[in-house]
Design a protein around this motif. Structure first.
Motif, PDB file in Angstrom:
ATOM      1  N   LEU A   1      -7.726   6.265  -4.815  1.00 37.11           N
ATOM      2  CA  LEU A   1      -8.269   5.216  -3.957  1.00 37.11           C
ATOM      3  C   LEU A   1      -8.184   3.855  -4.668  1.00 37.11           C
ATOM      4  O   LEU A   1      -7.746   2.863  -4.073  1.00 37.11           O
ATOM      5  CB  LEU A   1      -9.728   5.538  -3.602  1.00 37.11           C
ATOM      6  CG  LEU A   1     -10.348   4.683  -2.511  1.00 37.11           C
ATOM      7  CD1 LEU A   1      -9.700   4.951  -1.171  1.00 37.11           C
ATOM      8  CD2 LEU A   1     -11.845   4.933  -2.399  1.00 37.11           C
TER       9      LEU A   1
ATOM     10  N   ILE B   1      -9.515   8.296   5.836  1.00 36.85           N
ATOM     11  CA  ILE B   1      -9.540   7.479   4.615  1.00 36.85           C
ATOM     12  C   ILE B   1      -8.492   6.369   4.716  1.00 36.85           C
ATOM     13  O   ILE B   1      -8.698   5.262   4.231  1.00 36.85           O
ATOM     14  CB  ILE B   1      -9.383   8.338   3.334  1.00 36.85           C
ATOM     15  CG1 ILE B   1      -9.724   7.534   2.057  1.00 36.85           C
ATOM     16  CG2 ILE B   1      -8.009   8.928   3.175  1.00 36.85           C
ATOM     17  CD1 ILE B   1     -11.136   7.150   1.936  1.00 36.85           C
TER      18      ILE B   1
ATOM     19  N   ALA C   1       0.844  -1.203   0.000  1.00 35.73           N
ATOM     20  CA  ALA C   1       0.000   0.000   0.000  1.00 35.73           C
ATOM     21  C   ALA C   1       0.876   1.249   0.000  1.00 35.73           C
ATOM     22  O   ALA C   1       0.582   2.231  -0.697  1.00 35.73           O
ATOM     23  CB  ALA C   1      -0.927  -0.009   1.196  1.00 35.73           C
TER      24      ALA C   1
ATOM     25  N   PHE D   1      -9.206  11.617  -5.972  1.00 35.92           N
ATOM     26  CA  PHE D   1      -9.726  10.736  -4.923  1.00 35.92           C
ATOM     27  C   PHE D   1     -10.087   9.369  -5.499  1.00 35.92           C
ATOM     28  O   PHE D   1      -9.654   8.336  -4.981  1.00 35.92           O
ATOM     29  CB  PHE D   1     -10.951  11.385  -4.264  1.00 35.92           C
ATOM     30  CG  PHE D   1     -11.660  10.473  -3.291  1.00 35.92           C
ATOM     31  CD1 PHE D   1     -11.081  10.148  -2.065  1.00 35.92           C
ATOM     32  CD2 PHE D   1     -12.888   9.914  -3.596  1.00 35.92           C
ATOM     33  CE1 PHE D   1     -11.714   9.296  -1.170  1.00 35.92           C
ATOM     34  CE2 PHE D   1     -13.532   9.060  -2.725  1.00 35.92           C
ATOM     35  CZ  PHE D   1     -12.940   8.757  -1.497  1.00 35.92           C
TER      36      PHE D   1
ATOM     37  N   PHE E   1     -10.326  -2.149   4.620  1.00 35.63           N
ATOM     38  CA  PHE E   1     -10.545  -2.922   3.401  1.00 35.63           C
ATOM     39  C   PHE E   1      -9.539  -4.075   3.308  1.00 35.63           C
ATOM     40  O   PHE E   1      -9.914  -5.215   3.030  1.00 35.63           O
ATOM     41  CB  PHE E   1     -10.431  -1.986   2.185  1.00 35.63           C
ATOM     42  CG  PHE E   1     -10.659  -2.685   0.885  1.00 35.63           C
ATOM     43  CD1 PHE E   1     -11.946  -2.972   0.446  1.00 35.63           C
ATOM     44  CD2 PHE E   1      -9.592  -3.092   0.098  1.00 35.63           C
ATOM     45  CE1 PHE E   1     -12.160  -3.632  -0.741  1.00 35.63           C
ATOM     46  CE2 PHE E   1      -9.797  -3.756  -1.095  1.00 35.63           C
ATOM     47  CZ  PHE E   1     -11.093  -4.030  -1.524  1.00 35.63           C
ATOM     48  N   PHE E   2      -8.270  -3.762   3.582  1.00 37.44           N
ATOM     49  CA  PHE E   2      -7.245  -4.812   3.526  1.00 37.44           C
ATOM     50  C   PHE E   2      -7.506  -5.891   4.579  1.00 37.44           C
ATOM     51  O   PHE E   2      -7.325  -7.080   4.339  1.00 37.44           O
ATOM     52  CB  PHE E   2      -5.842  -4.214   3.727  1.00 37.44           C
ATOM     53  CG  PHE E   2      -5.392  -3.342   2.577  1.00 37.44           C
ATOM     54  CD1 PHE E   2      -5.723  -3.658   1.269  1.00 37.44           C
ATOM     55  CD2 PHE E   2      -4.632  -2.210   2.808  1.00 37.44           C
ATOM     56  CE1 PHE E   2      -5.312  -2.867   0.215  1.00 37.44           C
ATOM     57  CE2 PHE E   2      -4.211  -1.412   1.757  1.00 37.44           C
ATOM     58  CZ  PHE E   2      -4.560  -1.741   0.458  1.00 37.44           C
TER      59      PHE E   2
ATOM     60  N   PRO F   1      -2.207  -3.382  -4.076  1.00 38.34           N
ATOM     61  CA  PRO F   1      -1.900  -4.366  -3.021  1.00 38.34           C
ATOM     62  C   PRO F   1      -2.771  -5.617  -3.109  1.00 38.34           C
ATOM     63  O   PRO F   1      -2.265  -6.726  -2.934  1.00 38.34           O
ATOM     64  CB  PRO F   1      -2.186  -3.597  -1.726  1.00 38.34           C
ATOM     65  CG  PRO F   1      -2.092  -2.172  -2.094  1.00 38.34           C
ATOM     66  CD  PRO F   1      -2.564  -2.077  -3.510  1.00 38.34           C
TER      67      PRO F   1
ATOM     68  N   ILE G   1      -9.070   2.367   4.209  1.00 40.52           N
ATOM     69  CA  ILE G   1      -8.243   1.517   3.334  1.00 40.52           C
ATOM     70  C   ILE G   1      -7.707   0.328   4.126  1.00 40.52           C
ATOM     71  O   ILE G   1      -7.737  -0.823   3.663  1.00 40.52           O
ATOM     72  CB  ILE G   1      -7.091   2.344   2.712  1.00 40.52           C
ATOM     73  CG1 ILE G   1      -7.671   3.378   1.732  1.00 40.52           C
ATOM     74  CG2 ILE G   1      -6.084   1.454   1.986  1.00 40.52           C
ATOM     75  CD1 ILE G   1      -6.670   4.383   1.208  1.00 40.52           C
TER      76      ILE G   1
ATOM     77  N   GLU H   1     -10.302  17.143  -7.620  1.00 36.71           N
ATOM     78  CA  GLU H   1     -10.292  16.439  -6.332  1.00 36.71           C
ATOM     79  C   GLU H   1     -11.031  15.105  -6.440  1.00 36.71           C
ATOM     80  O   GLU H   1     -10.580  14.095  -5.921  1.00 36.71           O
ATOM     81  CB  GLU H   1     -10.923  17.325  -5.270  1.00 36.71           C
ATOM     82  CG  GLU H   1     -10.007  18.471  -4.927  1.00 36.71           C
ATOM     83  CD  GLU H   1     -10.638  19.511  -4.039  1.00 36.71           C
ATOM     84  OE1 GLU H   1     -11.842  19.458  -3.796  1.00 36.71           O
ATOM     85  OE2 GLU H   1      -9.875  20.392  -3.608  1.00 36.71           O
ATOM     86  N   HIS H   2     -12.173  15.142  -7.116  1.00 36.93           N
ATOM     87  CA  HIS H   2     -12.922  13.891  -7.318  1.00 36.93           C
ATOM     88  C   HIS H   2     -12.080  12.922  -8.142  1.00 36.93           C
ATOM     89  O   HIS H   2     -12.057  11.728  -7.871  1.00 36.93           O
ATOM     90  CB  HIS H   2     -14.248  14.170  -8.031  1.00 36.93           C
ATOM     91  CG  HIS H   2     -15.213  14.946  -7.186  1.00 36.93           C
ATOM     92  ND1 HIS H   2     -15.794  14.416  -6.069  1.00 36.93           N
ATOM     93  CD2 HIS H   2     -15.674  16.215  -7.287  1.00 36.93           C
ATOM     94  CE1 HIS H   2     -16.585  15.311  -5.522  1.00 36.93           C
ATOM     95  NE2 HIS H   2     -16.528  16.420  -6.241  1.00 36.93           N
TER      96      HIS H   2
ATOM     97  N   ILE I   1      -4.520   2.739  -4.844  1.00 37.84           N
ATOM     98  CA  ILE I   1      -3.951   2.289  -3.564  1.00 37.84           C
ATOM     99  C   ILE I   1      -4.573   0.966  -3.130  1.00 37.84           C
ATOM    100  O   ILE I   1      -3.938   0.156  -2.461  1.00 37.84           O
ATOM    101  CB  ILE I   1      -4.124   3.398  -2.490  1.00 37.84           C
ATOM    102  CG1 ILE I   1      -3.285   4.613  -2.896  1.00 37.84           C
ATOM    103  CG2 ILE I   1      -3.720   2.912  -1.112  1.00 37.84           C
ATOM    104  CD1 ILE I   1      -3.628   5.875  -2.166  1.00 37.84           C
ATOM    105  N   ILE I   2      -5.806   0.734  -3.512  1.00 37.91           N
ATOM    106  CA  ILE I   2      -6.473  -0.508  -3.111  1.00 37.91           C
ATOM    107  C   ILE I   2      -6.158  -1.651  -4.077  1.00 37.91           C
ATOM    108  O   ILE I   2      -5.824  -2.761  -3.663  1.00 37.91           O
ATOM    109  CB  ILE I   2      -8.001  -0.279  -3.003  1.00 37.91           C
ATOM    110  CG1 ILE I   2      -8.320   0.465  -1.708  1.00 37.91           C
ATOM    111  CG2 ILE I   2      -8.768  -1.585  -3.061  1.00 37.91           C
ATOM    112  CD1 ILE I   2      -9.769   0.817  -1.521  1.00 37.91           C
TER     113      ILE I   2
ATOM    114  N   ILE J   1     -15.119  15.331   0.186  1.00 35.18           N
ATOM    115  CA  ILE J   1     -14.213  15.841  -0.855  1.00 35.18           C
ATOM    116  C   ILE J   1     -14.832  17.087  -1.486  1.00 35.18           C
ATOM    117  O   ILE J   1     -14.164  18.079  -1.742  1.00 35.18           O
ATOM    118  CB  ILE J   1     -13.985  14.770  -1.955  1.00 35.18           C
ATOM    119  CG1 ILE J   1     -13.240  13.580  -1.402  1.00 35.18           C
ATOM    120  CG2 ILE J   1     -13.283  15.338  -3.181  1.00 35.18           C
ATOM    121  CD1 ILE J   1     -11.784  13.763  -1.187  1.00 35.18           C
TER     122      ILE J   1
ATOM    123  N   ALA K   1     -16.263  10.684   0.291  1.00 37.44           N
ATOM    124  CA  ALA K   1     -16.409  11.245  -1.066  1.00 37.44           C
ATOM    125  C   ALA K   1     -17.262  12.506  -1.031  1.00 37.44           C
ATOM    126  O   ALA K   1     -17.026  13.451  -1.784  1.00 37.44           O
ATOM    127  CB  ALA K   1     -17.017  10.208  -2.002  1.00 37.44           C
TER     128      ALA K   1
ATOM    129  N   PHE L   1     -10.140  20.868  -1.147  1.00 37.37           N
ATOM    130  CA  PHE L   1      -9.791  19.850  -0.153  1.00 37.37           C
ATOM    131  C   PHE L   1      -8.300  20.010   0.156  1.00 37.37           C
ATOM    132  O   PHE L   1      -7.505  20.234  -0.755  1.00 37.37           O
ATOM    133  CB  PHE L   1     -10.063  18.460  -0.725  1.00 37.37           C
ATOM    134  CG  PHE L   1     -10.085  17.391   0.315  1.00 37.37           C
ATOM    135  CD1 PHE L   1     -11.196  17.234   1.122  1.00 37.37           C
ATOM    136  CD2 PHE L   1      -9.007  16.553   0.491  1.00 37.37           C
ATOM    137  CE1 PHE L   1     -11.226  16.255   2.096  1.00 37.37           C
ATOM    138  CE2 PHE L   1      -9.030  15.572   1.469  1.00 37.37           C
ATOM    139  CZ  PHE L   1     -10.144  15.420   2.277  1.00 37.37           C
TER     140      PHE L   1
END
Lengths: 923, 524
Positions: A903, B278, A856, A899, B285-286, A910, B282, A895-896, A906-907, B319, B316, B247
């Motif tokens: 996300l 956040i 990660a 994000f 989730f892991f 890994p 994460i 930003e959206h 990063i998810i 954000i 979200a 943000f």
């Protein structure tokens, strides 16, 4: 090799080939037909029939790409016909997967790559189908090559027809698979293929292949439940495309074409002499060769050639068919027979064409399936021959005799149909064509008689022979042009583009057909999308009733132009004149040759500016020179003269000849046209009984401002023509395809008209309150005096409904797929899961913790690095809002974007690494 | 009943009392604390307008769902027309319902009583729970429960209600409900059972929807509600958002630091806290992936999965609107405590390395909680005064009720009430150009426009709508408080240029009281 590998290598190969190929494989040279793009001497376009790809499909794709790159989905086309639905026009094929190549790659690459991909996939799917019906590998290759380079596929390659048609063999392949194994994934694939079929952009072709496919399924599978399932999945697949289909149905309901077709009977048929083209496709010439005489075949080449797959398949199938009467061959023979009868309208099956929807569709294109059927039977024949050690000499002799017989019989047949006189001039060409076809047939038969599966060279010869009868004949059907020929910018275009509100109207000759404007980024009063909004079209026809043989508006008054908001007119003649026809009949062709054509007329008390005639050049380069004289009939004095270089003449076009003279009222004058050079070729004029069609153009001030003038080409500005009537002091705040926002003053209560077409989904708000719209083709509404904010927007309920249909179909399919995966494969899934979990359990918790922590951290660093290295630039979206973002020019959407992408990044990295790690460990 | 259950119920009851006496979220105690003229003000302004016959959504631009707003009107109409009554209602609604819903959800997670009470205490003390989250929490509760007919029916009811409370959360609840139905259909073998469940869900959904349709159609604001909801969903997630700033960007924050102290300050900053949430999602989730991989994925992990999804969804939302950061706390707190207990349970303390990890993780969790408490420290400073305020009675301005507010605010309110009462009659319109909707309620006067918070009308259509309303109703006075909250440092004179030019052209500044500029109609 796996199919996925074929596709991968095919993809790389085609993209690479398209990249290295010089120029573009695209018929932009067709623009030479118009004076607007070719002011110098006329250059003969390579293929006169490839108009639609240049005047419709390519401008649409350019518009789509532009819109998508700006972050908009092109639901509406604001530039043509005062606006028209865009996503609802299926031929735009916005979401067709192959068109994604166009959006991602440079135009040069995609123009070549997309047709090549079509051929690639069609041959692949055909091969798969033929293999599934137990044809040998070689027979499948041979036959799939024949259909991929067949008449239909070659001539319609640039049309959306082939987007859809290429899925036909895939449907058959899946049906055959379902026949042997009735499984849910195959049914889901059927749904997916139908979905692609809708996206392909030609509902008519989809209708044809769907009808044949469903009948094929019914006969081949013979299980009611499987057939019903197939129907359900096909419906779900079509439902998936609801977002495109529902708006299309709405557009169809409001379209001019539906009203038009409902009002006329479907009489488009293939003429019987064209049956010869199944044997010799270029017998009557072809548009991509030097010879093309449409009048001989009585039909468009594109339509006539659809059933051709080579003489070899036809002959070979005919010879061996009696040995092969199994279910599949019988099915295809019946299909071929029915389609043949339907296409040529033989009784009693012709009755079918009187019932809807057959009476609304162009059923003659079913002959593509006829060609495909011949190829299937051919593949079965070749397989049959392969399985036999040797073909008897008698049969082989018989085949050759057939070839010779055909050669002998063809000439009397031509005479029988009374076309020999016209063809006589081209006998060398025709004989050459017959020779190629029959020689290649002979070679094929000769080697087929000695066929042995071990001999690669024989196979190669057979392939080459068949290719010479198919691909080689059509290889140059689509021309290769220089990259610079791709929609060049003419001088007059630069002149009118200076005006930001340009809305062009074409008068007289086709010089700037609708849709071309999409390339150049301004508006056109007309639209050519094969549908057209009925109310607008009717209003247009009412306002401009004078039409020429092209269906183009032939004259336009300033008031009419203003009503449609036209700001500029592109015309072949001077609009500041009065036109008087002295001979208006256009029904005959008058070959000029060495003749002297004369026509007399009584003068008016005006100054003659020019005359206008209609010329034909037979789509060839003519080198003659024509003298045009204006003679006073009484004194025989020559009042004016001019000479035409025949190389300036275009086919079926008005030709404007300046002849300046002051005429007297009641005096008789004569216009004389004669060929002044004894050149080997000449032109013709349209007229009647040796009297050419002639219009006199008298000087008169109609109020148009002439902006540009060239050979047979004028550009005028329409005075005081506005897009919005009834409002003053208009300040546009926002103007895009689906929104118009402006402030305006109204001096006195009245009616405001915005010259944008009225169509379901459009609304107008005055000071944020919806107003009622008046009847009529345009958006008009009552408005009170004072300053107002007027907002016009498009909220298409049909698209929303379509999305609901698509989502519902998608959810249903996902549920079915999910139930299949979790139901039927539970044991398999459990075993995979067990394998994974065993590996995972062997690893200590801390190790797992550090695994995720390190991967990660790594993916986060990688994402940050990418963000810094490839810093995306974001623009402030168009908005009228005043808030922190707009005040500080901060593009919020970034930003959206960061994000969501971050996300996922990063998810996913890994987790994917973890799965791979466990998988390897399990192995 | 088990002893632990009884203790739990009593604990939930006692914890529910905390917000009533101490306060919750943005609303301080019902008995103590200055009135929030904006957030509290908008609700009471809407209620007041409705009291005078205006219709929700049609005549008033409301950014929340009708079920959130209409009860305020009922309270003003039938209970008491005071700020105090509203505060009591909002605290009960936000705090108590929030605590009850979370306490229900905790039944789906295998936690000790101590942990559960800790979670409930933390979500009460750290202002985060709001009525808007309640349907989402209840939806997770029903989804992760037994697949019974009742649960499916209630899930349908909650889904419909969530749309009527908050459009955004409604979308989320709709999504997870569909997901759960989807998985149910895939896994269930009996087709009849599938159909039965789906029908139950839709019956629940349609009962509420139909009741709402009848109610809103009868009153004539159904279509307006749909249009406003669409506007809220689209404009609040895009560039047209009325309030919101960039943000925080961690990379630029850290790269601009030059000193070690700056580094430390940045490390414990509010921005880091937002990112740490956040990060927590994460990690969760892991953790869930790991649990699944080792075949230890229990039903409580499914609940945690949904809570995690809720957390990511709320993040979200943040954000877009960094100012709403308090929304992220509820799911984060549940997950944090869940982790803390799991770590304690599962680690082998005898192994030094595991102990070291435990200590590090615990320190991080504590830091998160402490930092959060520090952010809300003013809230805790008021604790003694808040409790004392319960027993006192106050003489306050009209329509304020029994609340201990500062003298400064009392003077301000009375000054305006006095001016408006003397210079206008009941039928006169007044317009608050700055963002102070509470004055409409406190002075019992009508706003001529649909926007009680004018900053929300930031697009040109809405700005022109305000101008058109001002032209039509010609308010007698327009008030502008120069010290009032300029949302995101963009004051309303700048935000609403068309209104500014209209006021400048048709009104003149005729008075100034305190910081309030008063404009009256210019004679023409």
């Amino acid at each position: 090799m796996k199919i996925s590998n074929y596709i991968l290598y095919g993809f790389i190969g085609i993209i690479f080939f398209s990249y290295i190929l010089p120029g573009i494989i695209f018929p932009t040279d067709i623009l030479n037909y118009f004076s607007s793009f070719s002011q110098s001497l006329w250059q003969k376009p390579h293929n006169s029939l490839l108009a639609d790809p240049v005047f419709q499909f390519e401008p649409w794709r350019v518009y789509i790409k532009g819109q998508l790159l700006s972050g908009n989905i092109p639901v509406w086309n604001p530039l043509n016909g005062s606006g028209a639905p865009f996503i609802a026009n299926p031929q735009t094929a916005i979401f067709y997967p192959l068109n994604i190549i166009y959006y991602l790659f440079p135009t040069k690459i995609s123009l070549t790559a997309i047709p090549l991909f079509k051929i690639f996939f069609f041959s692949l799917f055909s091969y798969l189908y033929l293999r599934s019906v137990k044809c040998s590998k070689f027979a499948s290759i041979l036959s799939s090559m024949a259909v991929s380079f067949s008449g239909f596929f070659a001539v319609w390659l640039l049309w959306p027809h082939t987007n859809v048609y290429l899925l036909f063999p895939l449907l058959l392949f899946l049906t055959e698979k379902i026949r042997s194994k009735n499984s849910t994934p195959l049914l889901i694939s059927i749904a997916f293929v139908y979905f692609m079929g809708v996206l392909g952009g030609h509902p008519e072709t989809l209708f044809h292949i769907a009808v044949v496919h469903q009948i094929y399924t019914l006969i081949r599978i013979r299980k009611k439940i499987v057939f019903i399932k197939m129907l359900v999945f096909a419906t779900l697949g079509i439902g998936l495309a609801g977002f495109s289909l529902v708006p299309f149905l709405e557009y169809l309901a409001y379209s001019y074409i539906l009203q038009f077709r409902l009002g006329t009977s479907n009489t488009t048929l293939l003429p019987i002499p064209n049956i010869l083209l199944y044997l010799f496709p270029l017998l009557f010439g072809a548009p991509h060769t030097n010879i093309y005489i449409p009048s001989i075949s009585s039909s468009n080449f594109q339509e006539s050639i659809g059933g051709y797959v080579g003489l070899i398949p036809l002959v070979l199938s005919a010879m061996f068919i009696r040995k092969l009467r199994d279910g599949l061959v019988n099915l295809w023979l019946i299909t071929i027979g029915i389609i043949f009868v339907l296409s040529y309208n033989f009784w009693p099956l012709s009755i079918i064409r009187t019932f809807p929807p057959f009476n609304l569709s162009a059923d003659i294109r079913l002959i593509s399936i006829l060609g495909f059927g011949i190829a299937v039977v051919f593949a079965r024949v070749v397989t049959f021959l392969e399985n036999r050690n040797k073909i008897s000499t008698n049969r082989f002799l018989g085949l050759i005799l057939i070839s010779v017989f055909l050669l002998i019989v063809s000439y009397p047949m031509l005479r029988l149909f009374k076309v020999s006189e016209q063809l006589a001039r081209y006998s060398n060409y025709q004989f050459g064509h017959l020779l190629i076809i029959l020689t290649t047939t002979f070679i094929f038969l000769f080697f087929a008689g000695r066929y042995s599966s071990k001999k690669v060279l024989v196979k190669l010869i057979l392939l080459v022979a068949l290719f010479l009868q198919t691909g080689a004949l059509f290889i140059s059907y689509i021309p290769q042009n220089k990259t610079e020929s791709y929609f060049p910018s003419a001088k007059w275009i630069k002149v009118i583009k200076n005006d930001p509100n340009t809305k062009v109207m074409e008068v007289g000759n086709p010089n700037f057909p609708p849709n071309l404007n999409l390339i150049y980024g301004f508006k056109h009063v007309e639209i050519d999308d094969a549908l057209e909004i009925n109310e607008y079209r009717r209003a247009f026809d009412k306002e401009f009733p004078d039409k020429n043989m092209w269906g183009n508006v032939n004259s336009a008054g300033i008031e009419s132009l203003r009503k449609f908001g036209a700001t500029h007119v592109v015309s072949d003649y001077d609009l500041n004149t009065i036109r008087i026809k002295i001979q208006s009949n256009l029904s005959e062709r008058i070959m000029l040759g060495n003749k002297k054509l004369e026509i007399a007329f009584a003068g008016a008390d005006r100054e003659l500016s020019s005359i206008r005639i209609v010329t034909l050049n037979f789509n060839r380069l003519n080198t003659c020179r024509i003298a045009v004289l204006l003679i006073d009939d009484q004194t025989k004095d020559m009042l004016s003269s001019n000479t035409i270089d025949c190389r300036d003449i275009r086919d079926n076009m008005y030709f404007n000849i300046p002849l300046r003279a002051k005429l007297e009222k009641g005096e008789i004058y004569r216009v004389i046209l004669e060929n002044v050079e004894n050149s080997p070729n000449d032109i013709a004029l349209l007229g009647y009984k040796n009297k050419p069609y002639v219009e006199l153009l008298y000087t008169s001030s109609q109020g148009f401002t002439n902006l540009w003038q060239g050979k047979n080409m004028f550009v005028f500005k329409v005075p005081n023509s506005d897009e919005i009537d009834g409002l003053d002091n208009i300040k546009i705040i926002l103007d895009n395809s689906t929104n118009l926002l402006f402030t305006a003053d109204v001096g006195k209560r009245g009616i405001a008209t915005i010259k944008k077409v009225k169509y379901p989904g459009w609304y107008v708000k005055v000071d944020n309150k919806k107003v009622e719209l008046h009847e009529g083709p345009f958006i008009s509404f009552n408005i009170n005096e004072g300053e107002h904010l007027i907002e016009m927007g498009y909220f298409p309920v049909s698209i929303i409904a379509g999305i609901v249909v698509s989502l519902s179909s998608f959810i249903l399919l996902m549920l079915i797929a999910g139930r299949f995966i979790f139901g039927n494969n539970r044991k398999r899934l459990d075993s995979i899961y067990l394998t994974f979990s065993r590996s995972a359990r062997k690893v200590s918790r801390l190790y797992n913790f550090y695994f995720f922590a390190i991967t990660a951290t790594f993916s986060t660093c990688l994402f940050i690095l990418f963000s810094i290295l490839f810093k995306a630039s974001f623009k402030i979206p168009k908005t009228t809002a005043i808030n922190w973002f707009t005040v500080n020019s901060y593009p919020k959407q970034q930003e959206h974007f960061y994000f969501t992408v971050g996300l996922l990044f990063i998810i996913v990295i890994p987790v994917a690494t973890y799965i791979i790690y466990l998988w390897r460990k399990a192995k | 009943m088990e002893k632990s259950k009884i203790v739990y119920i009593i604990s939930v009851f006692l914890i529910s009392l905390i917000p009533i006496f101490f306060g919750s979220l943005l609303f301080v105690s019902p008995f103590f604390g200055d009135i929030n003229l904006i957030d509290e003000g908008q609700f009471l302004a809407w209620a007041n307008h409705m009291f005078h016959g205006k219709l929700m959504y049609k005549d008033i631009y409301i950014t929340y769902g009708p079920l959130y707003v209409y009860p305020v009107f009922l309270i003003v109409k039938f209970v008491e027309d005071s700020v105090f009554a509203f505060r009591f209602y909002s605290i009960a609604l936000n705090g108590v319902l929030g605590i009850l819903s979370v306490s229900l959800l905790l039944r789906r997670i295998n936690l000790s009583l101590f942990s559960k009470i800790t979670i409930l205490l933390l979500i009460t003390l750290i202002p985060g729970i709001t009525i808007r989250l309640v349907p989402a929490i209840l939806a997770i509760f029903f989804i992760t429960g037994r697949r019974s007919s009742l649960n499916n029916f209630l899930l349908g009811v909650v889904s419909a209600m969530s749309l009527l409370i908050s459009q955004e959360i409604g979308v989320f609840v709709g999504m997870i409900s569909m997901m759960s139905i989807f998985f149910g259909v895939i896994q269930e073998k009996r087709i009849r059972e599938i159909i039965f469940r789906i029908v139950n869900f839709f019956v629940g959904f349609f009962i509420i929807s139909s009741l709402f349709f009848v109610w809103s159609s009868y009153e004539g604001w159904f279509e307006s509600y749909l249009l406003v909801s669409r506007d809220v969903l689209t404009s609040f997630s895009g560039i047209n958002l009325p309030n919101g700033k960039a943000f925080p960007n961690l990379i630029s924050n850290f790269t601009s630091i030059t000193s070690f102290q700056g580094m430390l300050r940045a490390a414990v900053s509010k921005d880091i806290l937002m990112y740490s949430t956040i990060l927590l999602y994460i990690i969760t989730f892991f953790f869930l992936v790991y649990k699944f991989a080792v075949r230890e994925f229990l039903s409580q992990h499914m609940t945690i999965t949904y809570i995690n999804i809720l957390g990511i969804f709320l993040f979200a939302l943040i954000i877009g609107r960094a100012g709403n950061f308090f929304l992220m706390y509820t799911p984060a707190i549940i997950i944090l405590v869940f982790f803390a207990e799991n770590i304690i349970r599962s680690l082998d303390f005898k192994r030094r390395i595991e102990l070291a990890h435990l200590i590090i993780i615990f320190i991080l969790i504590c830091l998160f909680i402490i930092r959060t408490f520090v952010i809300f420290r003013p809230h805790f400073y008021q604790l003694p005064t808040s409790i004392k305020a319960v027993y006192a009675t106050y003489e306050t301005s009209a329509r304020v009720g029994n609340i201990n507010i500062s003298d400064g605010q009392t003077a301000y309110i009375e000054m305006l009430q006095d001016y408006i009462a003397k210079n206008t009659n009941d039928n006169d319109y007044i317009f608050f150009w700055s963002n102070e909707p509470m004055i409409y309620f406190l002075s019992d006067r009508q706003n001529p426009t649909a926007y009680d918070l004018p900053y929300i009308a930031n697009t040109i259509e809405k700005r022109f709508e305000i101008v058109a309303s001002l032209k039509e109703s010609r308010p007698k006075f327009i008030f502008y408080n120069t010290r009032s909250w300029a949302v995101d440092e963009v004051d309303n004179k700048k935000r609403l240029p068309e209104v500014t030019s209209y006021v400048n052209l048709n009104y003149k500044k005729c008075d100034i009281i305190g910081n309030v500029e008063i404009y009256c109609r210019a004679m023409k």
